[in-house]
Motif scaffolding. Structure first.
Motif, PDB file in Angstrom:
ATOM      1  N   GLU A   1      90.637 -32.504  21.132  1.00 58.29           N
ATOM      2  CA  GLU A   1      89.470 -32.636  20.925  1.00 58.29           C
ATOM      3  C   GLU A   1      89.428 -32.219  19.401  1.00 58.29           C
ATOM      4  O   GLU A   1      89.543 -32.366  17.826  1.00 58.29           O
ATOM      5  N   GLN A   2      89.981 -30.788  19.212  1.00 57.71           N
ATOM      6  CA  GLN A   2      89.623 -29.783  18.389  1.00 57.71           C
ATOM      7  C   GLN A   2      90.751 -28.464  18.590  1.00 57.71           C
ATOM      8  O   GLN A   2      90.769 -28.286  20.119  1.00 57.71           O
ATOM      9  N   SER A   3      90.680 -27.849  17.808  1.00 56.54           N
ATOM     10  CA  SER A   3      91.802 -26.510  18.160  1.00 56.54           C
ATOM     11  C   SER A   3      91.500 -25.501  16.876  1.00 56.54           C
ATOM     12  O   SER A   3      90.891 -25.755  15.987  1.00 56.54           O
ATOM     13  N   GLU A   4      91.723 -24.241  17.076  1.00 50.77           N
ATOM     14  CA  GLU A   4      91.182 -23.264  16.564  1.00 50.77           C
ATOM     15  C   GLU A   4      91.950 -22.025  16.675  1.00 50.77           C
ATOM     16  O   GLU A   4      92.405 -22.096  17.515  1.00 50.77           O
ATOM     17  N   VAL A   5      92.578 -21.650  15.690  1.00 46.86           N
ATOM     18  CA  VAL A   5      93.802 -20.414  15.052  1.00 46.86           C
ATOM     19  C   VAL A   5      93.554 -19.104  14.216  1.00 46.86           C
ATOM     20  O   VAL A   5      92.522 -19.588  13.116  1.00 46.86           O
ATOM     21  N   GLU A   6      93.378 -18.094  14.894  1.00 47.97           N
ATOM     22  CA  GLU A   6      92.772 -17.459  14.424  1.00 47.97           C
ATOM     23  C   GLU A   6      93.984 -15.693  14.231  1.00 47.97           C
ATOM     24  O   GLU A   6      94.270 -15.961  15.226  1.00 47.97           O
ATOM     25  N   LEU A   7      93.711 -15.960  13.051  1.00 47.89           N
ATOM     26  CA  LEU A   7      95.250 -14.220  12.530  1.00 47.89           C
ATOM     27  C   LEU A   7      94.291 -13.336  12.883  1.00 47.89           C
ATOM     28  O   LEU A   7      92.621 -12.974  12.053  1.00 47.89           O
ATOM     29  N   ARG A   8      94.775 -12.435  13.777  1.00 52.48           N
ATOM     30  CA  ARG A   8      93.953 -11.041  13.757  1.00 52.48           C
ATOM     31  C   ARG A   8      95.082  -9.332  13.091  1.00 52.48           C
ATOM     32  O   ARG A   8      95.954 -10.139  13.894  1.00 52.48           O
ATOM     33  N   GLU A   9      94.448  -9.033  12.511  1.00 56.59           N
ATOM     34  CA  GLU A   9      95.273  -7.891  12.140  1.00 56.59           C
ATOM     35  C   GLU A   9      95.787  -7.171  13.430  1.00 56.59           C
ATOM     36  O   GLU A   9      95.181  -5.433  13.425  1.00 56.59           O
ATOM     37  N   GLU A  10      96.440  -7.599  14.809  1.00 55.47           N
ATOM     38  CA  GLU A  10      96.719  -6.768  15.687  1.00 55.47           C
ATOM     39  C   GLU A  10      98.036  -7.663  16.266  1.00 55.47           C
ATOM     40  O   GLU A  10      98.203  -8.773  15.802  1.00 55.47           O
ATOM     41  N   ASP A  11      98.528  -7.178  17.477  1.00 54.27           N
ATOM     42  CA  ASP A  11      99.913  -7.514  18.207  1.00 54.27           C
ATOM     43  C   ASP A  11      99.646  -8.563  18.682  1.00 54.27           C
ATOM     44  O   ASP A  11      99.773  -9.150  20.301  1.00 54.27           O
ATOM     45  N   ALA A  12      98.060  -9.735  18.173  1.00 53.95           N
ATOM     46  CA  ALA A  12      98.175 -11.132  19.298  1.00 53.95           C
ATOM     47  C   ALA A  12      97.420 -12.204  17.995  1.00 53.95           C
ATOM     48  O   ALA A  12      96.829 -11.660  17.140  1.00 53.95           O
ATOM     49  N   VAL A  13      97.885 -13.158  18.673  1.00 53.97           N
ATOM     50  CA  VAL A  13      97.267 -14.756  17.949  1.00 53.97           C
ATOM     51  C   VAL A  13      95.561 -15.180  19.111  1.00 53.97           C
ATOM     52  O   VAL A  13      96.757 -15.594  20.039  1.00 53.97           O
ATOM     53  N   HIS A  14      94.736 -15.165  18.402  1.00 55.76           N
ATOM     54  CA  HIS A  14      94.192 -15.955  19.532  1.00 55.76           C
ATOM     55  C   HIS A  14      94.141 -17.888  19.033  1.00 55.76           C
ATOM     56  O   HIS A  14      93.600 -18.299  17.951  1.00 55.76           O
ATOM     57  N   ILE A  15      94.717 -18.447  20.694  1.00 56.67           N
ATOM     58  CA  ILE A  15      94.185 -19.410  19.991  1.00 56.67           C
ATOM     59  C   ILE A  15      92.763 -20.390  21.111  1.00 56.67           C
ATOM     60  O   ILE A  15      93.401 -20.112  21.874  1.00 56.67           O
ATOM     61  N   ALA A  16      92.258 -21.222  20.092  1.00 60.39           N
ATOM     62  CA  ALA A  16      91.208 -21.769  21.342  1.00 60.39           C
ATOM     63  C   ALA A  16      91.347 -23.536  20.903  1.00 60.39           C
ATOM     64  O   ALA A  16      91.780 -24.200  20.270  1.00 60.39           O
ATOM     65  N   ILE A  17      91.764 -23.777  22.033  1.00 56.30           N
ATOM     66  CA  ILE A  17      91.758 -25.750  22.458  1.00 56.30           C
ATOM     67  C   ILE A  17      90.324 -25.991  22.670  1.00 56.30           C
ATOM     68  O   ILE A  17      90.668 -25.134  24.628  1.00 56.30           O
ATOM     69  N   LYS A  18      89.577 -26.563  22.795  1.00 55.55           N
ATOM     70  CA  LYS A  18      88.135 -27.355  22.946  1.00 55.55           C
ATOM     71  C   LYS A  18      88.309 -28.677  23.243  1.00 55.55           C
ATOM     72  O   LYS A  18      89.636 -29.536  22.483  1.00 55.55           O
ATOM     73  N   ASN A  19      87.839 -28.530  24.087  1.00 57.24           N
ATOM     74  CA  ASN A  19      87.794 -30.119  24.609  1.00 57.24           C
ATOM     75  C   ASN A  19      88.820 -31.229  24.928  1.00 57.24           C
ATOM     76  O   ASN A  19      88.916 -32.389  24.351  1.00 57.24           O
TER      77      ASN A  19
END
Length: 505
Positions: free
Chosen positions: A96-114
């Motif tokens: 249903e939905q995905s959220e991607v956050e670019l963080r000023e660090e050595d990682a990428v956060h991805i949240a895939i919902k529903n």
């Protein structure tokens, strides 16, 4: 926070060429000093890729290898109840939905919902009741689930290229419902097995899905690196795209730095005086490429060494060159040179005698080259005869543009200076009309003809690497002193990832 209607795992896979953690690689003390190529991807590009790659997360679920689940439990009156779930596979999946956050660090956060997923398989169960009564059954089952998936991607550098650790993976179950075949079994039996297996099933699903995602992340990293490396290589000429410095990760863009060293056969160059700074690029477009003068000059030198800077002209095209102006002087010069031979029985060869010198300036790319021109005629019944040979130093400013999937090279202010001039029909070289005519012909027609051939040749080369698969929008090629910036918006060919996954999985 970036939001989209599909998953972000494929986005991560494509970002891998742009980012890495510094722990696995060592760089010199001067930032960007060995940088020949820079790639910047801004937030709109990341969002676009996020929308186009749902097939990647779907592949992770489809290709997860779920083991059989077994267990047993003692029940009052029923004795021991044993069960086993086998042949577990994904039957249906929607995101249903995905959220991607670019963080000023050595990682990428991805949240895939529903994530709605349906699993099917076979349930085998049996129990030994009182009075030694034994009953064993097999029934098909379906599990309906609703899941949230979170990934905290750690990015690393291994062997000067990107590697990914996607093991920090969490599945949250909002629903996990077991349906037995046709719902014909007694309600107490369904409740009994739902209670038994829910906890174990959640652990198994999490383990196998996250394992597959981690595998795909590594595979995508290699895929993107190989794709980029292939794009900048043709036969014996290639460009080293290994990382030259730690990447810059901001909330609005990702930026990577590559060496850009050109290698040809066993030869390779190097430099340590790059003029790049992150402030040279903006954030208004989706994708930026920064190319150093050194890299472009080295590519031209490699093309010379590989004898690619050679062309032949004959027939109607040769006639167009030599009949640039319909004057008595022109007609006399052509008659003198060709000795009455038809253009169809003549050929001109043009080649570079030395490494072209390239200088990037605000007005364009200034190319200075020492070239030779040789015209040969083939009189009927006679041996071929060289009727003109000249060596010339040419200087021309080239402006480049990309439109309708074609590279267009526009020469400006061409200048020609003859270094060697030999014409058997004028052995003394005392006829100024011939030399003046040739000088005019070379500057007004000859150089544009060379540019008109190089443009399609480079377009064909880039298309063979897949550039024509992308819908590139409003590209701009901007030259500054010592470097070139290519900036553009684009549409991503979503079948590219799908084709790759179908071949690999």
């Amino acid at each position: 926070m970036l939001q989209a209607g599909r998953t972000g795992l494929g986005t991560f896979g494509l970002w891998l060429v742009l980012v890495h953690a510094s722990a696995g690689c060592e760089f010199g003390p001067f930032p960007y000093s060995m940088t020949g190529i820079v790639c910047r991807m801004t937030k709109p590009a990341a969002l676009l890729l996020n929308q186009e790659t749902a097939q990647v997360i779907q592949a992770a679920f489809r290709n997860a290898k779920f083991p059989n689940i077994t267990g047993e439990r003692s029940m009052r009156l029923l004795g021991k109840v044993a069960y086993g779930l086998s042949n577990i596979q994904v039957n249906d999946l929607s995101i249903e939905q995905s959220e991607v956050e670019l963080r000023e660090e050595d990682a990428v956060h991805i949240a895939i919902k529903n994530v709605s997923a349906s699993f099917k398989g076979t349930l085998n169960y049996g129990y030994a009741g009182a009075w030694f009564l034994q009953l064993f059954h097999s029934v098909d089952f379906e599990i309906a689930s609703s899941i949230d998936l979170e990934l905290n991607i750690k990015l690393m550098c291994q062997k000067d290229q990107v590697a990914a650790d996607a093991s920090d993976c969490y599945l949250t179950f909002h629903k996990l419902t077991l349906h037995l075949q046709g719902d014909k079994e007694p309600g107490w039996l369904k409740q009994l097995f739902t209670d038994f297996i829910s906890f174990t099933l959640k652990l198994v699903l999490k383990s196998e899905v996250c394992k597959e995602i981690n595998f795909l992340a590594q595979m995508m990293a290699n895929f993107v690196h190989d794709l980029a490396a292939n794009f900048v290589r043709d036969e014996d000429i290639g460009v080293d795209i290994s990382l030259a410095s730690d990447p810059l990760i901001k909330a609005n863009y990702l930026e990577s730095y590559h060496k850009g060293f050109v290698f040809y056969k066993n030869h390779s160059d190097a430099f340590s005086d790059s003029v790049f700074l992150p402030s040279l690029l903006t954030e208004s477009r989706m994708l930026y490429f920064w190319l150093s003068q050194h890299t472009l000059s080295s590519l031209a030198s490699a093309a010379f060494l590989d004898k690619r800077l050679v062309m032949t002209i004959s027939g109607e095209k040769l006639q167009e060159l030599f009949e640039v102006e319909d004057t008595e002087v022109q007609r006399k010069a052509v008659q003198t040179i060709f000795q009455g031979t038809s253009y169809n029985d003549s050929v001109a060869k043009v080649w570079s005698l030395a490494h072209p010198q390239i200088s990037i300036q605000p007005e364009g790319t200034v190319v200075k080259a020492l070239a030779a021109v040789e015209v040969t005629i083939f009189p009927a019944g006679q041996e071929p005869l060289m009727v003109l040979y000249l060596e010339e130093e040419t200087t021309v400013t080239v402006q480049a543009a990309y439109a309708e999937k074609k590279l267009i090279l526009q020469p400006l202010d061409p200048r020609v200076e003859f270094k060697v001039f030999r014409c058997p029909a004028d052995p003394s070289g005392n006829d100024p009309s011939i030399k003046n005519f040739l000088q005019t012909m070379m500057s007004t027609v000859g150089i544009p003809e060379v540019m008109s051939r190089i443009g399609p040749a480079l377009t064909s080369l880039m298309d063979s690497k897949g550039l024509n698969l992308f819908e590139i929008k409003d590209p701009e090629i901007i030259t500054r002193e010592g470097y070139v910036i290519v900036q553009l918006d684009f549409s991503f060919p979503n079948h590219l990832l799908l084709d790759f996954l179908e071949k690999k999985l």
